[in-house]
Design a protein around this motif. Structure first.
Motif, short mmCIF file in Angstrom:
data_model
loop_
_atom_site.label_atom_id
_atom_site.label_comp_id
_atom_site.label_asym_id
_atom_site.label_seq_id
_atom_site.Cartn_x
_atom_site.Cartn_y
_atom_site.Cartn_z
N GLN A 78 -0.13 3.47 -11.69
CA GLN A 78 0.39 2.37 -12.35
C GLN A 78 1.10 2.62 -13.76
O GLN A 78 2.41 2.33 -13.86
CB GLN A 78 -0.69 1.24 -12.68
CG GLN A 78 -1.59 0.78 -11.62
CD GLN A 78 -0.82 0.07 -10.57
OE1 GLN A 78 0.62 -0.47 -10.74
NE2 GLN A 78 -1.16 -0.35 -9.42
N LYS A 85 -7.58 6.94 -11.25
CA LYS A 85 -6.49 7.62 -10.59
C LYS A 85 -5.26 6.29 -10.10
O LYS A 85 -4.25 6.57 -10.43
CB LYS A 85 -6.62 8.21 -9.29
CG LYS A 85 -7.62 9.45 -9.29
CD LYS A 85 -7.25 10.60 -10.39
CE LYS A 85 -8.03 11.70 -10.42
NZ LYS A 85 -7.43 12.50 -11.45
N TRP A 86 -6.11 5.15 -9.88
CA TRP A 86 -5.11 4.05 -9.54
C TRP A 86 -4.28 3.63 -10.93
O TRP A 86 -3.42 3.09 -11.10
CB TRP A 86 -5.96 2.96 -9.17
CG TRP A 86 -5.37 1.58 -9.06
CD1 TRP A 86 -4.78 1.11 -7.87
CD2 TRP A 86 -5.22 0.43 -10.18
NE1 TRP A 86 -4.06 -0.30 -8.37
CE2 TRP A 86 -4.46 -0.57 -9.59
CE3 TRP A 86 -5.65 0.47 -11.68
CZ2 TRP A 86 -4.25 -1.71 -10.24
CZ3 TRP A 86 -5.22 -0.73 -12.10
CH2 TRP A 86 -4.57 -1.82 -11.59
N THR A 87 -5.10 3.75 -12.08
CA THR A 87 -4.61 3.38 -13.44
C THR A 87 -3.45 4.49 -13.54
O THR A 87 -2.24 3.88 -14.38
CB THR A 87 -5.68 3.50 -14.68
OG1 THR A 87 -6.61 2.49 -14.22
CG2 THR A 87 -5.09 3.38 -15.88
N TRP A 122 -3.50 7.70 -4.49
CA TRP A 122 -3.28 7.22 -6.01
C TRP A 122 -3.02 8.76 -6.86
O TRP A 122 -2.23 8.55 -7.48
CB TRP A 122 -4.36 6.51 -6.30
CG TRP A 122 -4.57 5.40 -5.86
CD1 TRP A 122 -3.56 4.53 -5.16
CD2 TRP A 122 -5.68 4.54 -6.01
NE1 TRP A 122 -4.28 3.54 -4.84
CE2 TRP A 122 -5.79 3.33 -5.25
CE3 TRP A 122 -7.07 4.77 -6.78
CZ2 TRP A 122 -6.55 2.08 -5.08
CZ3 TRP A 122 -8.01 3.53 -6.33
CH2 TRP A 122 -7.81 2.66 -5.85
N ILE A 164 -10.79 4.83 -9.54
CA ILE A 164 -10.07 3.61 -10.13
C ILE A 164 -9.32 4.32 -11.40
O ILE A 164 -8.09 3.76 -11.71
CB ILE A 164 -10.79 2.60 -10.91
CG1 ILE A 164 -9.92 1.29 -11.01
CG2 ILE A 164 -11.79 2.80 -11.96
CD1 ILE A 164 -9.36 0.72 -10.02
N ASP A 203 -11.64 1.12 -3.60
CA ASP A 203 -10.89 1.88 -2.48
C ASP A 203 -11.06 3.41 -2.84
O ASP A 203 -10.56 4.09 -2.06
CB ASP A 203 -9.50 1.42 -2.59
CG ASP A 203 -9.35 -0.10 -1.78
OD1 ASP A 203 -10.38 -0.56 -1.25
OD2 ASP A 203 -8.28 -0.71 -1.99
N SER A 261 0.25 9.51 -8.64
CA SER A 261 0.42 9.78 -10.27
C SER A 261 0.65 11.00 -10.70
O SER A 261 1.02 11.07 -12.05
CB SER A 261 -1.18 9.67 -10.58
OG SER A 261 -1.87 10.68 -10.40
N PRO A 319 -7.62 -3.10 -5.87
CA PRO A 319 -7.93 -1.72 -5.70
C PRO A 319 -9.47 -1.35 -5.99
O PRO A 319 -9.99 -0.05 -5.61
CB PRO A 319 -7.27 -0.64 -7.15
CG PRO A 319 -7.32 -1.97 -7.99
CD PRO A 319 -7.10 -3.16 -7.40
N LYS A 322 0.88 -0.93 0.08
CA LYS A 322 -0.07 -0.08 0.15
C LYS A 322 0.80 1.14 -0.15
O LYS A 322 1.94 0.99 0.57
CB LYS A 322 -0.79 -0.03 1.10
CG LYS A 322 -1.93 -1.06 1.05
CD LYS A 322 -2.96 -1.11 -0.08
CE LYS A 322 -3.81 -2.30 -0.35
NZ LYS A 322 -4.76 -2.21 0.91
N HIS A 373 -0.43 -1.50 -4.55
CA HIS A 373 -1.71 -1.44 -4.09
C HIS A 373 -2.71 -2.41 -4.94
O HIS A 373 -3.35 -2.11 -6.00
CB HIS A 373 -2.53 -0.06 -4.37
CG HIS A 373 -3.70 0.09 -3.74
ND1 HIS A 373 -3.90 1.17 -2.80
CD2 HIS A 373 -5.00 -0.44 -3.66
CE1 HIS A 373 -4.90 1.04 -2.00
NE2 HIS A 373 -5.99 0.29 -2.74
#
Length: 305
Positions: A145, A140-142, A98, A138, A135, A102, A132, A93, A129
Motif C-alpha cells: 500500500q 507485506k500488504w502494508t 504483496w 500483513i 491472506d 511492494s 487482507p 486482487k 486487495h
C-alpha cells in the motif's frame, strides 16, 4: 529580456464538476463533504439497472470486484456507473504477490490502471486487495500500500485511494491487524472502508447468532474516533443482514444508515450477492427489497454541477 513562460494552470480534476443531489459537495476525489452515499454490490458485478428500476432510484455508490487481468473491464464498468449517477467503488486482487508488488513488480500495472481511471468523467474510489487479514504476511500488504498509493494518486487526481478491512479484526482481532499496526505510515489514504455485518440469524459452527450486532457501539464509534484522530474519512464497504433479521428487525437498514451519517461515515454499501456469502445477505424477498428501497429513495446520488 522576454517574460518567462508562465506555468500553465492544470485543469480541474473530473470530480470538481460533480456534487450530490443532497447539495453536498465532493472533494476532488469524490469524498462527500456531508451526508453519506447509499448503495450496494449486486450479483457477480452484474449491471443493476433492472433492479434499480424496480425500486425507482439508482444506487449512490456501487461496489465491484476484479482481478489483475480485468483493468479494461473495470474501466468500462466505471464509465457505466458514472453515467447512472453512481460513484464506483472498485476492488482489485493484484497481478503479483504483496511482496513483489511492494518492490516494484506491479508499478507498471498500477500506473496503467491509474492513467485509465484518470480519463473517465467523474470520481472513482479504488481499493487494492480488500480484506487482507489472513491472506498473507500483513506487513507485506502494508508495504504494498505504501508503494502503490502514491502511484495512483499522482496519476489520477479523480481517484480516491481507499483501504478496505474487515472491521472486526481491527478492533477485536490479533494485534497485527489493529489499525495502528497495519496502517501504511507516511502515506496519504483518502478513505478507509470496513465490512461489518449484522450476524443475527446467521449460523456459524452449527450455532445461530441470537443477538443483533451492535453496529454503533462495536464499530461506528470506534471508527469515527480513529478517523477523527488520524484525518482519514471512513465508510462501510460491505454490510448485510439475514432474512431472519429483516423480519425481526425491519428498521435495521434505515437505522444503520442513519448511524453511519451520525458518526461521520461517508458510505453505506450493502452486499447484495450470494457470492462468497456466509449467510442470507442477498436481497431475495420483496419485504427485504422494500426496506432497502425505502432508504435508497431518500439517499443522494451523483450529479453534474
Amino acid at each position: 529580456t522576454p517574460d518567462p513562460t508562465p506555468t500553465p494552470t492544470p485543469p480541474a480534476p473530473p470530480a470538481a464538476k460533480w456534487s450530490l443531489t443532497n447539495d453536498c459537495d465532493l472533494s476532488d476525489r469524490g469524498i462527500p463533504t456531508c451526508g453519506a452515499l447509499f448503495g450496494a454490490a449486486y450479483g457477480g458485478n452484474a449491471e443493476p439497472g433492472t433492479w434499480e428500476q424496480s425500486m425507482g432510484r439508482n444506487l449512490g455508490v456501487r461496489r465491484t470486484y476484479y482481478n489483475g487481468a480485468q483493468v479494461d473491464r473495470a474501466v468500462t464498468t466505471v464509465k457505466a456507473d458514472l453515467a447512472k449517477g453512481r460513484i464506483p467503488w472498485i476492488s482489485f486482487k493484484l497481478p503479483h504477490s504483496w511482496a513483489d508488488m511492494s518492490t516494484g513488480a506491479g508499478d507498471a500495472w498500477t500506473k496503467d490502471l491509474a492513467v485509465k481511471l484518470s480519463k473517465v468523467d467523474g470520481p472513482v474510489w479504488l481499493a487494492l486487495h480488500h480484506e487482507p487479514e489472513g491472506d498473507d504476511d500483513i506487513t507485506k500488504w502494508t508495504s504494498m500500500q505504501q508503494r502503490l498509493a502514491p502511484i495512483v494518486r499522482d496519476n489520477a487526481p479523480n481517484v480516491a485511494y481507499t483501504i478496505i478491512l474487515t472491521g472486526w479484526n481491527q478492533f477485536y482481532g490479533p494485534s497485527q491487524y489493529s489499525l495502528d499496526s497495519l496502517w501504511p505510515k507516511n502515506t496519504k489514504i483518502d478513505l478507509v472502508g470496513y465490512d461489518p455485518y449484522n450476524f443475527y440469524g446467521a449460523i456459524k459452527d452449527g450455532k445461530e447468532f441470537t443477538a443483533p450486532t451492535d453496529m454503533v457501539n462495536q464499530y461506528f464509534k470506534k471508527m469515527d474516533a480513529w478517523s477523527t484522530a488520524n484525518g482519514v474519512p471512513w465508510g462501510i464497504a460491505e454490510t448485510g443482514f439475514t432474512d431472519k433479521a429483516s423480519v425481526d428487525y425491519p428498521q435495521w437498514i434505515q437505522q444503520t444508515y442513519d448511524a453511519v451519517k451520525q458518526y461521520n461515515g461517508k458510505a453505506f454499501t450493502y452486499f447484495n450477492t450470494s457470492l462468497n456469502s456466509t449467510a442470507s445477505w442477498v436481497i431475495t424477498t420483496q419485504h427485504k427489497q422494500d426496506l432497502f428501497a425505502a432508504v435508497l429513495r431518500n439517499s443522494p446520488s451523483l450529479r453534474m454541477k
